[in-house]
Design a protein around this motif. Structure first.
Motif, PDB file in Angstrom:
ATOM      1  N   UNK A   1      -6.010  -2.734  -4.294  1.00 18.53           N
ATOM      2  CA  UNK A   1      -6.355  -1.310  -4.270  1.00 18.53           C
ATOM      3  C   UNK A   1      -5.184  -0.480  -4.780  1.00 18.53           C
ATOM      4  N   UNK A   2      -3.984  -0.800  -4.313  1.00 16.90           N
ATOM      5  CA  UNK A   2      -2.796  -0.070  -4.762  1.00 16.90           C
ATOM      6  C   UNK A   2      -2.618  -0.204  -6.271  1.00 16.90           C
ATOM      7  N   UNK A   3      -2.899  -1.375  -6.809  1.00 14.83           N
ATOM      8  CA  UNK A   3      -2.689  -1.625  -8.236  1.00 14.83           C
ATOM      9  C   UNK A   3      -3.742  -0.968  -9.113  1.00 14.83           C
ATOM     10  N   UNK A   4      -4.862  -0.566  -8.530  1.00 15.02           N
ATOM     11  CA  UNK A   4      -5.941   0.018  -9.320  1.00 15.02           C
ATOM     12  C   UNK A   4      -5.473   1.319  -9.978  1.00 15.02           C
ATOM     13  N   UNK A   5      -5.797   1.495 -11.250  1.00 13.54           N
ATOM     14  CA  UNK A   5      -5.351   2.668 -12.000  1.00 13.54           C
ATOM     15  C   UNK A   5      -5.840   3.982 -11.403  1.00 13.54           C
ATOM     16  N   UNK A   6      -6.951   3.928 -10.681  1.00 13.96           N
ATOM     17  CA  UNK A   6      -7.491   5.172 -10.125  1.00 13.96           C
ATOM     18  C   UNK A   6      -6.698   5.659  -8.912  1.00 13.96           C
ATOM     19  N   UNK A   7      -5.949   4.793  -8.289  1.00 11.56           N
ATOM     20  CA  UNK A   7      -5.119   5.168  -7.146  1.00 11.56           C
ATOM     21  C   UNK A   7      -3.768   5.636  -7.667  1.00 11.56           C
ATOM     22  N   UNK A   8      -3.416   6.878  -7.331  1.00  9.05           N
ATOM     23  CA  UNK A   8      -2.191   7.451  -7.888  1.00  9.05           C
ATOM     24  C   UNK A   8      -1.021   7.450  -6.920  1.00  9.05           C
ATOM     25  N   UNK A   9      -1.286   7.237  -5.634  1.00  5.62           N
ATOM     26  CA  UNK A   9      -0.212   7.248  -4.644  1.00  5.62           C
ATOM     27  C   UNK A   9      -0.724   6.572  -3.381  1.00  5.62           C
ATOM     28  N   UNK A  10       0.209   6.227  -2.502  1.00  7.45           N
ATOM     29  CA  UNK A  10      -0.174   5.559  -1.252  1.00  7.45           C
ATOM     30  C   UNK A  10       0.777   5.973  -0.141  1.00  7.45           C
ATOM     31  N   UNK A  11       0.254   5.983   1.068  1.00  7.55           N
ATOM     32  CA  UNK A  11       1.062   6.230   2.254  1.00  7.55           C
ATOM     33  C   UNK A  11       0.711   5.185   3.293  1.00  7.55           C
ATOM     34  N   UNK A  12       1.717   4.721   3.991  1.00  8.01           N
ATOM     35  CA  UNK A  12       1.500   3.686   5.003  1.00  8.01           C
ATOM     36  C   UNK A  12       2.308   4.020   6.248  1.00  8.01           C
ATOM     37  N   UNK A  13       1.655   3.891   7.384  1.00 11.93           N
ATOM     38  CA  UNK A  13       2.330   3.912   8.673  1.00 11.93           C
ATOM     39  C   UNK A  13       2.076   2.565   9.323  1.00 11.93           C
ATOM     40  N   UNK A  14       3.153   1.863   9.674  1.00 15.67           N
ATOM     41  CA  UNK A  14       2.959   0.540  10.249  1.00 15.67           C
ATOM     42  C   UNK A  14       4.258  -0.228  10.351  1.00 15.67           C
ATOM     43  N   UNK A  15       4.142  -1.535  10.304  1.00 13.61           N
ATOM     44  CA  UNK A  15       5.288  -2.415  10.493  1.00 13.61           C
ATOM     45  C   UNK A  15       6.131  -2.506   9.233  1.00 13.61           C
ATOM     46  N   UNK A  16       7.359  -2.972   9.388  1.00 11.71           N
ATOM     47  CA  UNK A  16       8.234  -3.181   8.248  1.00 11.71           C
ATOM     48  C   UNK A  16       7.668  -4.136   7.211  1.00 11.71           C
ATOM     49  N   UNK A  17       7.181  -5.323   7.621  1.00 14.37           N
ATOM     50  CA  UNK A  17       6.608  -6.238   6.627  1.00 14.37           C
ATOM     51  C   UNK A  17       5.432  -5.636   5.863  1.00 14.37           C
ATOM     52  N   UNK A  18       4.561  -4.911   6.565  1.00  8.94           N
ATOM     53  CA  UNK A  18       3.432  -4.281   5.883  1.00  8.94           C
ATOM     54  C   UNK A  18       3.934  -3.222   4.906  1.00  8.94           C
ATOM     55  N   UNK A  19       4.931  -2.445   5.326  1.00 11.94           N
ATOM     56  CA  UNK A  19       5.475  -1.422   4.455  1.00 11.94           C
ATOM     57  C   UNK A  19       6.109  -2.000   3.210  1.00 11.94           C
ATOM     58  N   UNK A  20       6.867  -3.077   3.380  1.00  9.17           N
ATOM     59  CA  UNK A  20       7.490  -3.702   2.219  1.00  9.17           C
ATOM     60  C   UNK A  20       6.446  -4.218   1.230  1.00  9.17           C
ATOM     61  N   UNK A  21       5.375  -4.804   1.762  1.00  8.20           N
ATOM     62  CA  UNK A  21       4.345  -5.372   0.892  1.00  8.20           C
ATOM     63  C   UNK A  21       3.670  -4.279   0.063  1.00  8.20           C
ATOM     64  N   UNK A  22       3.290  -3.193   0.721  1.00 10.70           N
ATOM     65  CA  UNK A  22       2.608  -2.123  -0.001  1.00 10.70           C
ATOM     66  C   UNK A  22       3.573  -1.393  -0.931  1.00 10.70           C
ATOM     67  N   UNK A  23       4.811  -1.176  -0.477  1.00 13.79           N
ATOM     68  CA  UNK A  23       5.795  -0.520  -1.338  1.00 13.79           C
ATOM     69  C   UNK A  23       6.090  -1.344  -2.581  1.00 13.79           C
ATOM     70  N   UNK A  24       6.125  -2.675  -2.435  1.00 12.50           N
ATOM     71  CA  UNK A  24       6.356  -3.543  -3.586  1.00 12.50           C
ATOM     72  C   UNK A  24       5.223  -3.422  -4.593  1.00 12.50           C
TER      73      UNK A  24
END
Length: 453
Positions: A192-215
């Motif tokens: 979903x994050x990689x999809x061209x239609x998504x322009x930004x993302x926000x996450x509240x959660x654990x460090x591992x989850x944050x690193x994965x989505x930020x990457x």
């Protein structure tokens, strides 16, 4: 997705997880909606977020009970959460125009230069279960009012809350596709994050989850806001009002069953008042009413899931084995449901879980320090930097100490909290970016400079 009531262990609902086809429909609808929503006058978007506040207040009890059934929050605290969601809606209904007003700049004679604030597009929100309404509304109120559209990927144990929030916005009059919940499994988030239609993302959660989505977002050069874990210090100096500090500290640690990133977790106490504070603090902790979260008098309910109780107790047991002392609590409660008692640990050794990890439950670690400098050093001795609290009778001293603590927010003589009027977020392993206030609203806009000759 099976929803289990953590107070009873009973399965209360089953939801079908979204697959790739459902995600595709959601993103397509979001993109179509954005093209019209971005052109909607800001005054109309303000009116709609104000209407969402009205819907929240009209059905406050219904939403509160839903939260309590799904994740165990005491119902009185759940009602307060709904009220806070309405407040953040009110805030942006009142202040969005001022926040998004164009900034004018010095320029040569005959020219006009301004920075305008335009929406980015589809924003993905990956949200946790601990404040299942508030975390979502503090995302959607500013970002939707700024002209973005939102796609929510909520935690798998609160799907009813996710669907209810989507329903609130529909009832408030939002157009189809402006805000959607998609009950997608976590393994689809990167796509979903990689999809061209998504322009930004926000996450509240654990460090591992944050690193994965930020990457994943970084690979696509997409803007991110991360609010991750915390191990907030609660600093009690030698001139503090101990009754106030102990009462507030017990609440700051055990609110929401201790399941809060900004809960007070490490109590750093000056040696001159250590014994007195500890006695009062333990009395306050032991006085908290643990019980059925549907009971209005309950102050501490169950943990959100049985596995979370097991994980928390493993951290406590490992800390005790390393040398920590259990003053009160320290064992899972012998009763039906995912209950862990309010717990206080002292003599906490350096490097044990209670010292170096985030304990996401009602467990307080109490430290004794010799002076103010040692208190600051201990407060900063963590990989996290979300919030902190300082207690002193001297306001100037409190400000001085607050400025020396590495955290995104520090409160003097008050528990750490989020507030729509001020920026919220962390440093170090607690994430980056800011939510709420004007700063948060502008995280997901294009600050476009327009030069007119």
């Amino acid at each position: 997705m099976e929803v289990v009531n953590p107070a009873t262990g009973e399965r209360i609902e089953t939801y079908e997880a979204a697959g790739e086809a459902a995600v595709e429909r959601t993103l397509a609808d979001a993109q179509r909606a954005f093209e019209q929503w971005r052109e909607r006058p800001l005054a109309e978007r303000e009116e709609l977020i104000a209407s969402a506040a009205d819907v929240l207040r009209e059905d406050k009890r219904e939403y509160a009970e839903l939260m309590t059934r799904e994740m165990g929050k005491p119902v009185s605290q759940a009602e307060s959460e709904v009220e806070k969601c309405a407040w953040v809606c009110d805030h942006y209904a009142e202040h969005a125009h001022a926040y998004l007003e164009a900034d004018h700049h010095p320029s040569p004679p005959g020219t006009e230069v301004e920075t305008v604030h335009e929406p980015l597009g589809v924003v993905l929100a990956v949200m946790p279960w601990n404040f299942p309404f508030w975390q979502v509304f503090r995302f959607l109120a500013p970002y939707l009012t700024a002209g973005n559209v939102g796609v929510l990927k909520h935690a798998s144990n609160v799907p009813g809350c996710a669907e209810a929030i989507e329903g609130i916005l529909r009832e408030a009059g939002y157009p189809e596709g402006v805000f959607q919940s998609v009950l997608a499994p976590s393994d689809l988030v990167d796509d979903i994050v990689a999809d061209d239609r998504v322009r930004a993302a926000t996450l509240t959660g654990s460090g591992p989850a944050g690193r994965a989505v930020a990457s994943a977002a970084g690979d696509q050069l997409k803007k991110m806001v991360l609010e991750l874990g915390g191990s907030d210090p609660f600093v009690v100096l030698d001139d503090a009002d101990l009754d106030d500090a102990a009462e507030t500290g017990a609440w700051a640690r055990n609110l929401n069953g201790g399941q809060s990133c900004i809960a007070a977790k490490r109590f750093v106490v000056h040696t001159a008042v250590y014994d007195d504070f500890l006695d009062r603090f333990v009395d306050e902790v032991e006085s908290l009413a643990v019980g059925d979260p549907m009971d209005e008098d309950t102050e501490v309910g169950p943990q959100a899931r049985e596995d979370l109780v097991a994980d928390l107790h493993d951290q406590v047991a490992a800390s005790v084995e390393a040398g920590a002392t259990v003053v009160t609590g320290g064992e899972p409660m012998d009763r039906e449901g995912a209950y862990y008692p309010p717990t206080v640990l002292t003599d906490v050794p350096e490097g044990c879980p209670a010292d170096s990890e985030e304990l996401f439950g009602p467990v307080a670690a109490v430290y004794e320090v010799d002076d103010e400098a040692a208190a600051v050093e201990r407060a900063n001795d963590t990989e996290f930097g979300l919030g902190a609290s300082v207690w002193t009778a001297d306001r100037e001293r409190g400000e001085r100490v607050a400025r020396r603590i590495d955290a995104g927010c520090v409160y003097v003589n008050q528990l750490t909290k989020s507030d729509p009027r001020v920026p919220f977020g962390g440093v170090k392993e607690s994430g980056y970016g800011r939510e709420l206030s004007e700063a948060g609203m502008k995280e997901f806009v294009n600050r476009k400079t327009v030069w007119i000759e």
